[in-house]
Motif scaffolding. Structure first.
Motif, PDB file in Angstrom:
ATOM      1  N   UNK A 111      13.852   9.701   0.018  1.00  0.00           N
ATOM      2  CA  UNK A 111      13.450   8.371   0.471  1.00  0.00           C
ATOM      3  C   UNK A 111      11.992   8.355   0.891  1.00  0.00           C
ATOM      4  N   UNK A 148       9.592   8.522  -1.998  1.00  0.00           N
ATOM      5  CA  UNK A 148       9.455   7.242  -2.702  1.00  0.00           C
ATOM      6  C   UNK A 148       8.583   6.288  -1.911  1.00  0.00           C
ATOM      7  N   UNK A 149       8.818   6.256  -0.609  1.00  0.00           N
ATOM      8  CA  UNK A 149       8.015   5.371   0.241  1.00  0.00           C
ATOM      9  C   UNK A 149       6.540   5.692   0.102  1.00  0.00           C
ATOM     10  N   UNK A 178       5.148   4.626  -3.238  1.00  0.00           N
ATOM     11  CA  UNK A 178       4.922   3.190  -3.376  1.00  0.00           C
ATOM     12  C   UNK A 178       3.668   2.771  -2.617  1.00  0.00           C
ATOM     13  N   UNK A 179       3.534   3.287  -1.407  1.00  0.00           N
ATOM     14  CA  UNK A 179       2.358   2.927  -0.620  1.00  0.00           C
ATOM     15  C   UNK A 179       1.092   3.385  -1.344  1.00  0.00           C
ATOM     16  N   UNK A 206       0.350   1.276  -4.232  1.00  0.00           N
ATOM     17  CA  UNK A 206      -0.178   0.009  -3.752  1.00  0.00           C
ATOM     18  C   UNK A 206      -1.668   0.104  -3.484  1.00  0.00           C
ATOM     19  N   UNK A 207      -2.068   1.219  -2.875  1.00  0.00           N
ATOM     20  CA  UNK A 207      -3.463   1.350  -2.521  1.00  0.00           C
ATOM     21  C   UNK A 207      -4.330   1.553  -3.758  1.00  0.00           C
ATOM     22  N   UNK A 222      -3.921   0.406  -6.688  1.00  0.00           N
ATOM     23  CA  UNK A 222      -4.140  -0.796  -7.475  1.00  0.00           C
ATOM     24  C   UNK A 222      -5.194  -1.694  -6.849  1.00  0.00           C
ATOM     25  N   UNK A 223      -5.582  -1.350  -5.647  1.00  0.00           N
ATOM     26  CA  UNK A 223      -6.477  -2.241  -4.932  1.00  0.00           C
ATOM     27  C   UNK A 223      -7.842  -1.573  -4.810  1.00  0.00           C
ATOM     28  N   UNK A 224      -8.635  -1.757  -5.791  1.00  0.00           N
ATOM     29  CA  UNK A 224      -9.965  -1.175  -5.722  1.00  0.00           C
ATOM     30  C   UNK A 224     -10.797  -1.976  -4.731  1.00  0.00           C
ATOM     31  N   UNK A 277      14.292   0.456   0.410  1.00  0.00           N
ATOM     32  CA  UNK A 277      14.348   1.632   1.274  1.00  0.00           C
ATOM     33  C   UNK A 277      15.564   1.630   2.195  1.00  0.00           C
ATOM     34  N   UNK A 314      -7.254   1.193   5.648  1.00  0.00           N
ATOM     35  CA  UNK A 314      -6.769   1.063   4.277  1.00  0.00           C
ATOM     36  C   UNK A 314      -6.554  -0.403   3.936  1.00  0.00           C
ATOM     37  N   UNK A 315      -5.972  -1.099   4.891  1.00  0.00           N
ATOM     38  CA  UNK A 315      -5.587  -2.494   4.631  1.00  0.00           C
ATOM     39  C   UNK A 315      -6.452  -3.439   5.465  1.00  0.00           C
ATOM     40  N   UNK A 317      -6.700  -8.580  -6.684  1.00  0.00           N
ATOM     41  CA  UNK A 317      -6.344  -7.220  -6.317  1.00  0.00           C
ATOM     42  C   UNK A 317      -6.121  -7.142  -4.819  1.00  0.00           C
ATOM     43  N   UNK A 318      -6.974  -7.800  -4.094  1.00  0.00           N
ATOM     44  CA  UNK A 318      -6.854  -7.793  -2.644  1.00  0.00           C
ATOM     45  C   UNK A 318      -5.630  -8.526  -2.174  1.00  0.00           C
ATOM     46  N   UNK A 321      -2.491  -8.347  -3.256  1.00  0.00           N
ATOM     47  CA  UNK A 321      -1.365  -7.447  -3.036  1.00  0.00           C
ATOM     48  C   UNK A 321      -1.632  -6.571  -1.829  1.00  0.00           C
ATOM     49  N   UNK A 322      -2.870  -6.128  -1.739  1.00  0.00           N
ATOM     50  CA  UNK A 322      -3.232  -5.250  -0.639  1.00  0.00           C
ATOM     51  C   UNK A 322      -3.019  -5.952   0.696  1.00  0.00           C
ATOM     52  N   UNK A 367       0.753  -6.160   1.742  1.00  0.00           N
ATOM     53  CA  UNK A 367       1.524  -4.989   2.162  1.00  0.00           C
ATOM     54  C   UNK A 367       1.746  -4.917   3.682  1.00  0.00           C
TER      55      UNK A 367
END
Lengths: 516, 333, 333, 313
Positions: A4, A7-8, A11-12, A15-16, A18-20, D112, D161-162, D174-175, D177-178, D181
């Motif tokens: 678990x 996977x978490x 995913x996180x 997520x990061x 994909x965000x340039x 989860x 990060x966020x 792009x931002x 989705x960021x 989160x």
């Protein structure tokens, strides 16, 4: 379990990835955080909300203006008008417009017609909530495209004050308003250093530099004006480097805490908002001046200032905010004297003290209410405080339902407006033209009226001073202190002027404002 | 039939459960043998431990932590009790199948029955999905479910109890096992349907050359299907023998009383109840467990336990009793 | 003199709505039933599950309202009495349920359970109530120290005794027992049957016993009615109907009831098919799709009553019918 | 099926009607005046009266009610008193934000929470179970604003990060989705705890079921037993509680939206309440009702897909 968490994490991480980060740009972008949750109106004559006024101040010009950073009526300077004259009797004012002023987004050159249109619109109760400010206007005309002539019904304390760049006096484009058919707010077109680009509902307003601004192209290219109602979120967003300028909190504790944040400058500036304890003279037992005096004597000003914080408030003995035209410090002050207060109560027939039912707003001033309660209790006055929801409180106090109204306010920095709205009997609750005279005060009526039509500035000041003294002597209200505007800004941001006060209650962003 | 021919050989099998810190034997030192190609019925009233006994063979007792199984279970030359779980799973998937009593709950309510059968087929390594499907339809046909194609898509709740039990049987046959354990397979069914299912069970066992352990409290059903019978009482086997012998010449008083207590259409006047109730597991009589209810109990019966009945061969009838009835006419009188 | 219980032309349908806004459909649980119980007589109502026998019991008890027909107890209309809130009629009629586990409130001790009927009636003093319930316990052979205990302290058989004691409390004249034995072990079943027999004699109690077990019915009842899909198909003395059944359905039931001896082996699988859904019953004789002796007319014509020389009634085309087509058996679609 | 859906929607009309009427009257009983809220403190009584007239607040209550009802019948929820925009437009503006937020939260919670619950049930009273229980406890007992602030401190200040604020619209897609989160996880973590707990419970309930024993009888892998048999049956209560939880989720979304400065229905309703924007309040009530109904309907439809025993009636 291991699976678990893997996977978490994946995913996180994804997520990061994909965000340039956004590419760095040479543009200067100013990011402002404001405390409201959404824009009210971008129509300058349709919103009295601070969050809107701050923004419109950057988008529009007026005939005249305060130099950035001040609100001293004696320093009013040309804005859209180059020069002005007035007739001897002070009833006819003529303004010469600055040539070659362009409206935003290609809405053409500013003409006298736009000014006439704007001012007429601002004085019409159907299109303006500030119509009463322009009540003295008889006619507004444009004898030629570069000249505006205002004729008054009667003398006013200061015409320039009425047409100073702020709120209803801001000049809009006639063409734009006619195009939008009454929904001007959707397409606000002004002449200020920044022009409206978009409003993302409840998120932000984007402004861009007005390249044709008559004082020069602004150095800031874009402004994001973001609505962030949560106090904590603004603080955190600044710490995270997502804001350059933001609305702070009028709390000593906050100012002290934020000082430790690297790169922050705390701006404390005017105009002060005066906090008044209005005592309703029309109701028992406050109709007895001895009771009102007793309350005045029971209040420990020093303790109040200390409690709210010396950094964010200024002690003010008068019933008009500090620095207003016509303000005076020279007023009688009731000494903090509990014994005297008790003595007065006894004389008034309350040897065992008395109880007052007081309504308070749950949104502001909650802790100081308790201090007030404690102070009054020592003199034998039991304040039965009931905190209610802010909107409910607003409507209740406008029905004379609370004998004591603790109210904070700032107005245009001329004593007349403040005195009229809070202490003239015409503005008393229940009157047809009622505003905020919660105390039903009439002690200053004569002097306020006299000052309004007085041509001699010296005499005018005297009337205003006298009015303040009389109101305090009558204990219509007990002034507590002036609450300053508190903002935070990045030390990299250079406003381009010294910020002492701002008529819009927020920092002016001018063509000179830039990042160091 | 020599013992070596046994498919299943159980020795001193005990199942103990932990209850409030005490170990209580629910199955007490059972010895049992099952010959190839025969049906052995384990008969007993509720709480006699017959299902526990059967489930301990395939290690499906439920919460494994609560039960302690000891003894020996020889299945086709392998000792099952010591096997690791993965091997045991193989045995369950290939060699031994179970038909459960409560078909409504024993079938997954949200999966079409065809899929549930295919799942059992997949364990024996059928080459393709299509082959698996064909085999599934063949099985449905074998258990005489009409229009198998359509029925395969049904959910358990859409079928009658009889049909569901047929599905259970098809599922048990899927892996072509050598032993089928049928745990009260007809209990909640109507008599007419019971008769159909019993006949089906008998036929498929014969046709597939399997052995079967048939667990029931219904003596009529046992009579109809069993070759051999083991009677259980209070966790112990009290009598073993061929069905014919046990039903016509019961030697243990419990077996005899049980037959007499069964209401019969053909003998309405002979009803004779067994007095008292089955003892609880936490207060078992030390000696003969049936003694307190036994009409013929003597002093010795309450002093020491009788020797266990041991199933040796199908012709051998044994009773766990100090005073077993000896002659045929004694029981049927 | 009128019979103790007289059920006349009873009908009951249940509405089933398949989906919202869809026209309602009706399940005819009781097509048409006539039934009577004399004083001190035990009548058995038998049939497969889904045949409507429990619905008959629930109609009699007033647990559900019949669509049509009349139920008379000691000559008085029960529905009339219920409408007038006359509890006297009700006191004469009691029920014993199938499940001895859920039909007793686990939070009430036995004393509370047994005194409840008296307290509702409100006629007796505390001392009288106490005396009565002690006597009730004796009657059902429960130890006198049971009063302070709770249902969960008792075995299934003992609980059913408690249920019977409760039913007896108000001295009823008729007890409706819906499968009172099916949850019990064989050895205990016999005890309860004998207990009911004793009570029947002592109190001249009428019994309507609903059961699917022909052995039980044969052991206890003097008269039997056989039900199939909402209709009674055969009625007569227990001896007539069960020992020598005439209706093909009764014959099938009789065959499927397996005796605990080897003869059971030859009786398997004599009846094919399952009871059809009452939502969509076959035309004509409901039994014809499963009937080995079905004729052409069985498919279209509802058989009327035939009274056989021995006095029993059969609804089957195999037998010559009474002169006029019976009004009591007709299919009004 | 379609009949069922139509029937369900039709049957909610009275509910919506009563809810909207209740809000209509409650809002007007509450002290507070939208005119003051709109015009600000300094407004004169004259200006306030003018505005009240314009907003129709000077008319008798029943007349206003009549207008409101006829409006609703015509499908017109009216215009916000404050912004003047139509309620539908206001909602349409922000609804996608709330929708993506709640969907993210639900997705996060299910993705989860379900495995966590299963692992906890299979290893009950052992380490994984305790870990899951602690996570559940934290998720269920910590208010969303606390989790939100912690999240910001950790992932925006300490490890930047966020972004702290906003929907990410400022910096582009792009931002987006960021920016979704942090609030999504904040909102989802309570849901995760909820799902994990109900998954644990329902798996524990299904495990001793007889069909699980049947599956084991077939000799198939334990993983297949769990995924193919236990989980499918355990899913139903999880879906049901998730559907019920949706209302709570909408409520929590309000707080989350404020902390993370996201636009959304929650912020809209708070604003409407504070400014006594009656029309917007009424409209939002109706919309909330409809959302809850639709979610309930969706829950039922999904349940019916998962469990063939359920009949849609």
């Amino acid at each position: 379990m291991k699976y678990v968490s893997t996977v978490m994490a994946a995913v996180l991480f994804a997520g990061m990835q994909s965000i340039a980060p956004a590419p760095a740009e040479a543009e200067q972008i100013l990011r402002v955080g404001i405390h409201g949750s959404e824009a009210g109106s971008f129509d300058p004559s349709m919103s009295a909300e601070t969050i809107d006024n701050i923004l419109t101040a950057w988008m529009y010009g007026g005939l005249v203006r305060f130099p950035p950073g001040t609100i001293d009526p004696s320093k009013i300077e040309p804005d859209l008008a180059e020069s002005w004259t007035h007739s001897d009797d002070g009833l006819v004012w003529t303004f010469k417009l600055r040539p070659n002023v362009a409206f935003h987004h290609g809405y053409g050159k500013l003409t006298a017609e736009d000014v006439v249109y704007s001012l007429k619109r601002a004085s019409n109760p159907k299109t303006s909530i500030f119509a009463s400010d322009f009540a003295a206007f008889d006619k507004v005309e444009a004898p030629d495209p570069a000249t505006v002539q205002i004729t008054l019904k009667h003398r006013v304390p200061s015409l320039l004050a009425i047409v100073t760049a702020q709120r209803g006096a801001l000049i809009i484009s006639k063409k734009a308003d006619e195009e939008t058919k009454g929904e001007y707010s959707k397409k606000p077109i002004g002449t200020g250093p920044f022009q409206f680009e978009e409003y993302k509902a409840k998120q932000f307003v984007r402004l861009s530099a007005n390249a044709d601004y008559y004082r020069g192209k602004p150095k800031i290219d874009q402004i994001f004006y973001r609505y962030i109602p949560s106090n904590e979120s603004r603080d955190l967003a600044f710490r995270a480097g997502e804001l350059d300028l933001f609305y702070g909190r009028k709390e000593q504790k906050w100012a002290e805490r934020m000082k430790s944040t690297p790169g922050i400058i705390i701006d404390v500036f005017g105009p002060g908002e005066l906090r008044l304890i209005n005592l309703n003279e029309s109701m028992k037992p406050l109709d007895d001046i001895r009771v009102r005096q007793a309350i005045a004597h029971a209040i420990n000003h020093e303790q109040f200032v200390k409690f709210v914080g010396a950094d964010v408030v200024a002690d003010n003995p008068s019933v008009v905010p500090i620095g207003y035209l016509g303000y005076t410090k020279d007023v009688p002050r009731f000494k903090f004297d509990v014994a005297k207060a008790k003595q007065l109560l006894k004389e008034a027939g309350y040897p065992n003290g008395l109880t007052l039912k007081v309504l308070g707003s749950n949104r502001s001033f909650v802790e100081p209410y308790q201090l007030l309660q404690a102070q009054l209790a020592k003199a034998g006055i039991n304040m039965d405080l009931q905190l209610i929801e802010h909107p409910a409180w607003h409507s209740q106090i406008r029905k004379d339902l609370s004998p004591i109204v603790v109210y904070t306010a700032a107005r245009f920095p001329i004593a007349d407006i403040f005195l009229t709205q809070f202490f003239h009997s015409d503005s008393a609750i229940g009157q047809p033209r009622a505003v905020t005279n919660f105390s039903h005060c009439k002690a200053g009526d004569k002097d306020i009226d006299a000052a309004r039509v007085e041509t001699d500035p010296e005499k005018q000041l005297k009337y205003w001073h006298e009015a303040q003294r009389k109101i305090i002597a009558d204990v219509c209200a007990i002034p507590l202190f002036d609450e300053q505007q508190v903002w935070g800004q990045s030390n990299k941001l250079d406003l381009g002027y010294k910020l002492e006060a701002s008529i819009s209650f927020g920092p002016m962003i001018t063509e000179k404002t830039t990042f160091k | 039939m020599p013992p070596s021919a046994s498919l299943l050989d159980i020795k001193y099998l005990s199942v103990a459960v932990r209850l409030q810190g005490r170990q209580i034997d629910i199955v007490d030192r059972v010895n049992l043998g099952l010959a190839r190609d025969r049906t052995l019925a384990i008969v007993g009233e509720s709480g006699s431990g017959k299902s526990m006994l059967a489930m301990s063979i395939v290690r499906l007792l439920g919460d494994a932590k609560r039960f302690a199984v000891s003894g020996k279970i020889h299945f086709d030359g392998k000792e099952l009790l010591g096997l690791p779980e993965a091997r045991m799973r193989e045995i369950r998937g290939r060699d031994i199948s179970v038909i459960f009593q409560d078909s409504l709950n024993a079938l997954n309510p949200v999966v079409p029955i065809g899929r549930q059968i295919e799942e059992a087929i997949s364990r024996i390594g059928t080459s393709s999905r299509e082959a698996g499907r064909r085999e599934m339809l063949r099985l449905l046909d074998e258990v005489k479910i009409p229009s198998p194609e359509r029925r395969a898509l049904s959910y358990p709740h859409e079928l009658s109890g009889g049909m569901r039990q047929r599905v259970m049987i098809a599922m048990a046959l899927a892996s072509k096992p050598r032993l089928i354990i049928a745990d009260e397979p007809t209990t909640s069914l109507d008599v007419t349907i019971q008769s159909q299912i019993l006949s089906l069970l008998r036929d498929v066992r014969r046709e597939n050359g399997m052995s079967m352990i048939f667990i029931s409290h219904n003596l009529g059903a046992v009579a109809a299907i069993a070759d051999d019978v083991a009677v259980m009482y209070a966790g112990q086997i009290v009598e073993t023998g061929t069905a014919e012998d046990i039903l016509s010449v019961p030697r243990h008083p419990y077996t005899r009383d049980l037959l007499l207590a069964t209401p019969r259409i053909d003998r309405p006047g002979e009803l004779r109840p067994i007095p008292g109730v089955v003892p609880r597991f936490d207060s078992m009589p030390f000696a003969c467990r049936f003694a307190p209810r036994c009409r013929g109990a003597r002093e010795v019966c309450t002093q020491k336990p009788p020797a266990p009945a041991e199933f040796r061969s199908s012709t051998d009838q044994q009773a766990r009793c100090f005073f077993p009835a000896g002659e045929r006419h004694v029981a049927t009188a | 003199m009128s019979p103790l219980l007289d059920v006349r032309n009873l009908r009951k349908s249940f509405a089933v709505s398949r989906s919202f806004l869809a026209p309602k459909r009706y399940v005819r649980a009781i097509d048409l039933v006539n039934l009577s119980v004399e004083r001190g007589e035990a009548v058995g109502l038998i049939g497969e599950s889904g045949c409507g026998k429990s619905t008959v019991a629930r109609c009699i008890m007033g647990l559900i309202r019949a669509d049509a027909g009349e139920i008379l107890l000691e000559g008085k209309s029960l529905s009339e009495a219920r409408r007038r809130r006359n509890t006297r009629a009700h006191e004469r009629l009691q029920m014993v349920f199938q499940d001895p586990y859920s039909s007793l409130n686990p939070r009430m001790n036995i004393e509370a359970i047994l005194t409840e009927p008296y307290r509702i009636q409100g006629k007796l003093s505390v001392r009288e109530m106490r005396e009565r319930i002690v006597r009730l316990l004796e009657e059902v052979s429960l130890p006198s120290d049971s009063l302070s205990k709770y249902p969960q302290h008792f075995s299934g058989g003992q609980r059913q005794r408690i249920s019977i004691a409760r039913a007896l409390a108000l001295r009823p004249s008729l007890i409706v027992a819906d499968e009172p034995l099916s949850a019990l072990d064989v050895s205990v079943q016999a005890q309860i049957i004998l207990l009911m027999k004793k009570l029947q004699k002592v109190h001249e109690l009428g019994f309507l016993l609903i059961s699917h077990d022909l052995g039980v019915v044969r052991s206890f009842c003097t008269r039997v009615a056989v039900m199939y899909l909402g209709r009674i198909v055969e009625e007569g003395t227990a001896q007539q109907v069960l020992d020598d059944p005439r209706h093909p359905y009764t014959v099938a039931l009789r065959e499927a009831s397996l005796p605990p001896d080897i003869s059971a082996r030859d009786r398997l699988n004599k009846i094919q098919g399952e009871i059809p859904s009452a939502l969509d019953p076959p035309l004509g004789c409901h039994f014809h799709p499963r009937c080995p002796r079905a004729m052409a007319r069985c498919k279209s014509e509802v058989p009327g009553w035939s009274v056989l020389p021995d006095g029993r009634r059969v609804a089957c085309h195999l037998y010559p019918q009474a002169a006029a087509p019976s009004a009591t058996q007709s299919d009004k679609g | 099926m379609i009949r069922f859906i139509l029937g369900r929607l039709l049957s909610t009309i009275p509910t919506v009607f009563f809810a909207a009427s209740a809000v209509f009257f409650c809002a007007r009983i509450l002290p507070g005046d939208p005119a003051i809220a709109i015009l600000g403190d300094a407004a004169s009584q004259e200006a306030i009266n003018t505005l009240r007239e314009k907003l129709g607040l000077d008319q008798p209550l029943m007349t206003q009610y009549g207008h409101f009802l006829t409006g609703v019948l015509r499908g017109d929820l009216g215009n916000s008193m404050v912004s003047g925009h139509s309620v539908v437009a206001e909602v349409a503006d922000v609804f996608p934000y709330t929708l993506e937020l709640t969907i993210f939260a639900i997705g996060f919670g299910v993705l989860f929470g379900v495995p966590l619950g299963i692992v906890a049930a299979l290893r009950s009273d052992r380490l994984p179970d305790y870990v899951a229980r602690v996570i559940s406890l934290v998720g269920l007992s910590c208010p969303a604003f606390f989790i939100g602030i912690c999240f910001i401190l950790a992932f925006s200040i300490y490890w930047p990060i966020f972004p702290v604020i906003g929907s990410g619209d400022v910096v582009g897609q792009a931002g987006h989705l960021k920016a979704l989160i942090p609030p999504g996880i904040t909102l989802g973590i309570t849901f995760l705890a909820f799902v994990a707990r109900s998954a644990r419970t329902s798996v524990m309930e299904v495990l001793p079921e007889q069909f699980v024993r049947t599956a084991r009888m077939k000799g198939i892998d334990e993983t297949k037993v769990i995924l193919g048999h236990v989980l499918r049956n355990a899913l139903l209560p999880i879906i049901t509680v998730s559907g019920l939880y949706f209302g709570i989720l909408l409520g929590n979304a309000v707080i989350t939206e404020v902390i993370f400065t996201r636009p959304g229905l929650g912020k809209l309703i708070i604003g409407a309440l504070n400014s006594r924007d009656y029309v917007l309040l009424q409209g939002l009530t109706i919309i909330y009702c409809v959302i809850v109904v639709v979610v309930g309907l969706a829950t039922d439809l999904i349940s019916a897909c998962v469990d063939p025993r359920l009949k849609l009636t």
